[in-house]
Design an enzyme around this catalytic site. Sequence first.
Site, PDB file in Angstrom:
ATOM      1  N   ASN A 288      -5.870  42.240 -49.565  1.00  0.00           N
ATOM      2  CA  ASN A 288      -5.670  43.572 -50.131  1.00  0.00           C
ATOM      3  C   ASN A 288      -4.783  43.417 -51.364  1.00  0.00           C
ATOM      4  O   ASN A 288      -3.580  43.174 -51.247  1.00  0.00           O
ATOM      5  CB  ASN A 288      -4.999  44.471 -49.078  1.00  0.00           C
ATOM      6  CG  ASN A 288      -4.665  45.847 -49.632  1.00  0.00           C
ATOM      7  OD1 ASN A 288      -5.041  46.186 -50.754  1.00  0.00           O
ATOM      8  ND2 ASN A 288      -3.948  46.641 -48.850  1.00  0.00           N
ATOM      9  N   TRP A 289      -5.397  43.529 -52.517  1.00  0.00           N
ATOM     10  CA  TRP A 289      -4.661  43.271 -53.760  1.00  0.00           C
ATOM     11  C   TRP A 289      -3.790  44.454 -54.185  1.00  0.00           C
ATOM     12  O   TRP A 289      -3.016  44.357 -55.133  1.00  0.00           O
ATOM     13  CB  TRP A 289      -5.642  42.922 -54.898  1.00  0.00           C
ATOM     14  CG  TRP A 289      -6.382  41.635 -54.710  1.00  0.00           C
ATOM     15  CD1 TRP A 289      -6.231  40.738 -53.683  1.00  0.00           C
ATOM     16  CD2 TRP A 289      -7.392  41.083 -55.576  1.00  0.00           C
ATOM     17  NE1 TRP A 289      -7.082  39.670 -53.849  1.00  0.00           N
ATOM     18  CE2 TRP A 289      -7.805  39.856 -54.999  1.00  0.00           C
ATOM     19  CE3 TRP A 289      -7.981  41.501 -56.769  1.00  0.00           C
ATOM     20  CZ2 TRP A 289      -8.789  39.051 -55.599  1.00  0.00           C
ATOM     21  CZ3 TRP A 289      -8.959  40.703 -57.365  1.00  0.00           C
ATOM     22  CH2 TRP A 289      -9.345  39.497 -56.779  1.00  0.00           C
ATOM     23  N   LYS A 290      -3.936  45.571 -53.537  1.00  0.00           N
ATOM     24  CA  LYS A 290      -3.147  46.784 -53.829  1.00  0.00           C
ATOM     25  C   LYS A 290      -3.211  47.103 -55.338  1.00  0.00           C
ATOM     26  O   LYS A 290      -4.227  46.831 -55.968  1.00  0.00           O
ATOM     27  CB  LYS A 290      -1.719  46.614 -53.299  1.00  0.00           C
ATOM     28  CG  LYS A 290      -1.722  46.214 -51.811  1.00  0.00           C
ATOM     29  CD  LYS A 290      -0.385  46.276 -51.155  1.00  0.00           C
ATOM     30  CE  LYS A 290      -0.519  45.863 -49.689  1.00  0.00           C
ATOM     31  NZ  LYS A 290       0.722  45.955 -48.934  1.00  0.00           N
TER      32      LYS A 290
ATOM     33  N   HIS B  38      -4.394  53.027 -44.609  1.00  0.00           N
ATOM     34  CA  HIS B  38      -3.321  52.059 -44.874  1.00  0.00           C
ATOM     35  C   HIS B  38      -1.998  52.817 -44.916  1.00  0.00           C
ATOM     36  O   HIS B  38      -1.939  53.941 -45.417  1.00  0.00           O
ATOM     37  CB  HIS B  38      -3.574  51.336 -46.199  1.00  0.00           C
ATOM     38  CG  HIS B  38      -2.650  50.167 -46.381  1.00  0.00           C
ATOM     39  ND1 HIS B  38      -1.332  50.315 -46.734  1.00  0.00           N
ATOM     40  CD2 HIS B  38      -2.839  48.826 -46.202  1.00  0.00           C
ATOM     41  CE1 HIS B  38      -0.760  49.117 -46.789  1.00  0.00           C
ATOM     42  NE2 HIS B  38      -1.663  48.211 -46.465  1.00  0.00           N
TER      43      HIS B  38
ATOM     44  N   GLU C 281       0.475  52.685 -46.729  1.00  0.00           N
ATOM     45  CA  GLU C 281       0.909  53.143 -48.054  1.00  0.00           C
ATOM     46  C   GLU C 281       0.151  54.405 -48.469  1.00  0.00           C
ATOM     47  O   GLU C 281       0.684  55.246 -49.194  1.00  0.00           O
ATOM     48  CB  GLU C 281       0.718  52.000 -49.067  1.00  0.00           C
ATOM     49  CG  GLU C 281       1.776  50.918 -48.881  1.00  0.00           C
ATOM     50  CD  GLU C 281       1.332  49.510 -49.214  1.00  0.00           C
ATOM     51  OE1 GLU C 281       0.298  49.334 -49.876  1.00  0.00           O
ATOM     52  OE2 GLU C 281       2.035  48.562 -48.787  1.00  0.00           O
TER      53      GLU C 281
ATOM     54  N   GLU D 191      -1.131  46.751 -38.573  1.00  0.00           N
ATOM     55  CA  GLU D 191      -0.116  46.332 -39.543  1.00  0.00           C
ATOM     56  C   GLU D 191       1.179  47.099 -39.265  1.00  0.00           C
ATOM     57  O   GLU D 191       1.291  48.275 -39.648  1.00  0.00           O
ATOM     58  CB  GLU D 191      -0.562  46.663 -40.974  1.00  0.00           C
ATOM     59  CG  GLU D 191      -1.856  46.020 -41.395  1.00  0.00           C
ATOM     60  CD  GLU D 191      -2.002  46.002 -42.913  1.00  0.00           C
ATOM     61  OE1 GLU D 191      -1.954  44.919 -43.472  1.00  0.00           O
ATOM     62  OE2 GLU D 191      -2.139  47.072 -43.531  1.00  0.00           O
TER      63      GLU D 191
ATOM     64  N   GLY E 117       5.168  43.636 -46.569  1.00  0.00           N
ATOM     65  CA  GLY E 117       5.907  43.297 -47.781  1.00  0.00           C
ATOM     66  C   GLY E 117       7.376  42.986 -47.556  1.00  0.00           C
ATOM     67  O   GLY E 117       8.145  42.885 -48.515  1.00  0.00           O
TER      68      GLY E 117
ATOM     69  N   SER F  71       3.074  40.645 -43.913  1.00  0.00           N
ATOM     70  CA  SER F  71       3.748  39.396 -44.322  1.00  0.00           C
ATOM     71  C   SER F  71       3.032  38.140 -43.831  1.00  0.00           C
ATOM     72  O   SER F  71       3.674  37.164 -43.436  1.00  0.00           O
ATOM     73  CB  SER F  71       5.212  39.399 -43.838  1.00  0.00           C
ATOM     74  OG  SER F  71       5.929  40.438 -44.461  1.00  0.00           O
TER      75      SER F  71
ATOM     76  N   GLY G  74      -1.647  40.907 -47.794  1.00  0.00           N
ATOM     77  CA  GLY G  74      -1.242  41.606 -49.018  1.00  0.00           C
ATOM     78  C   GLY G  74      -0.765  40.609 -50.057  1.00  0.00           C
ATOM     79  O   GLY G  74      -1.558  39.966 -50.742  1.00  0.00           O
ATOM     80  N   GLY G  75       0.567  40.445 -50.160  1.00  0.00           N
ATOM     81  CA  GLY G  75       1.177  39.623 -51.216  1.00  0.00           C
ATOM     82  C   GLY G  75       0.550  38.244 -51.367  1.00  0.00           C
ATOM     83  O   GLY G  75       0.255  37.814 -52.489  1.00  0.00           O
TER      84      GLY G  75
HETATM   85  P1  13P Z   1       1.884  41.981 -47.103  1.00  0.00           P
HETATM   86  O1  13P Z   1       1.027  40.830 -46.653  1.00  0.00           O
HETATM   87  O2  13P Z   1       2.336  41.881 -48.507  1.00  0.00           O
HETATM   88  O3  13P Z   1       3.000  42.234 -46.132  1.00  0.00           O
HETATM   89  O4  13P Z   1       0.959  43.289 -47.064  1.00  0.00           O
HETATM   90  C1  13P Z   1       0.221  43.569 -45.923  1.00  0.00           C
HETATM   91  C2  13P Z   1      -0.695  44.697 -46.198  1.00  0.00           C
HETATM   92  O5  13P Z   1      -0.266  45.810 -46.386  1.00  0.00           O
HETATM   93  C3  13P Z   1      -2.146  44.410 -46.256  1.00  0.00           C
HETATM   94  O6  13P Z   1      -2.879  45.574 -46.243  1.00  0.00           O
END
Ligand code: 13P
Length: 253
Positions: free
Chosen positions: A9-11, A96, A98, A165, A171, A209, A230-231
């Site tokens: 997930n590149w956000k 999600h 966010e 999650e 994050g 994470s 994510g990251g």
């Molecule tokens: P991180 O891997 O950066 O914690 O993000 C997880 C995430 O929100 C994937 O959708």
Amino acid sequence: MAGFWVIGNWKMNGRLQTGKELASQLLAVAAQCADRVRVAVAPAALHLHAVGSVLDNSAIQLAAQMASAHEDGAYTGQCSAAMLADLGVRMVLVGHSECRTELAQDDAVLRAQMQRIHEQGMTVVLCLGESLASYEAGQTLAVIERQMTVLHDWVDWSRLMIAYEPVWSIGTGKVASPEHIAAVHDHIHQRLRELGDAEAAVVVLYGGSVKPALMPQLLALSGVNGVLVGGASLDAEQFGQICMVVAEQALTD
Ligand code: 13P
């Protein structure tokens, strides 16, 4: 491990050029392990077309981070599920944390998004997870149970994935213990069994994470069918390492 998913997930990160470069780097990763790992990436909506062109005819599937709850019409700033399907998107994240927080999306909105995605023949990746306060209060399973009520009238179990999650892990570098992850995944599989003849079909991912070093622990948990990253998915080397750990495990299974 056959069928284990790694989804990036590149956000809202990067620019058009960096997205295209990252996608081309991932082609090399896919070439090495596509027979043993199922891989998808979710770039920002505005980059889907360009990234999709790079990934065209590759084993990496295109995913989107969100679809509108509406079919069409006067909804400034939104993208419909049909628009995403036109670009070759195969799966779409829903709920999600966010989006739940930043965009105040409630269950009615999530259900409508799921319906729109389903109508376009794409897979819903429903994201669930408890806040830090709920985790500390021992309320995780109650939160998951409540968030899963959006599935009560769901029918297309083969086009559904769930991503657990924990919000406090996203994050932050804080990772839930294997016992906690296993307990929540078992609970999700159990609820799916109760909701329908669902368990065999539904992939349940873990996110929060996720880094290459965490993969051996996650792969040891039978209820974890993949990861939502994510990251670390913004770095081709780390994302590639995550895929390769899965691929190597698949060889020994
Ligand atoms: P991180 O891997 O950066 O914690 O993000 C997880 C995430 O929100 C994937 O959708």
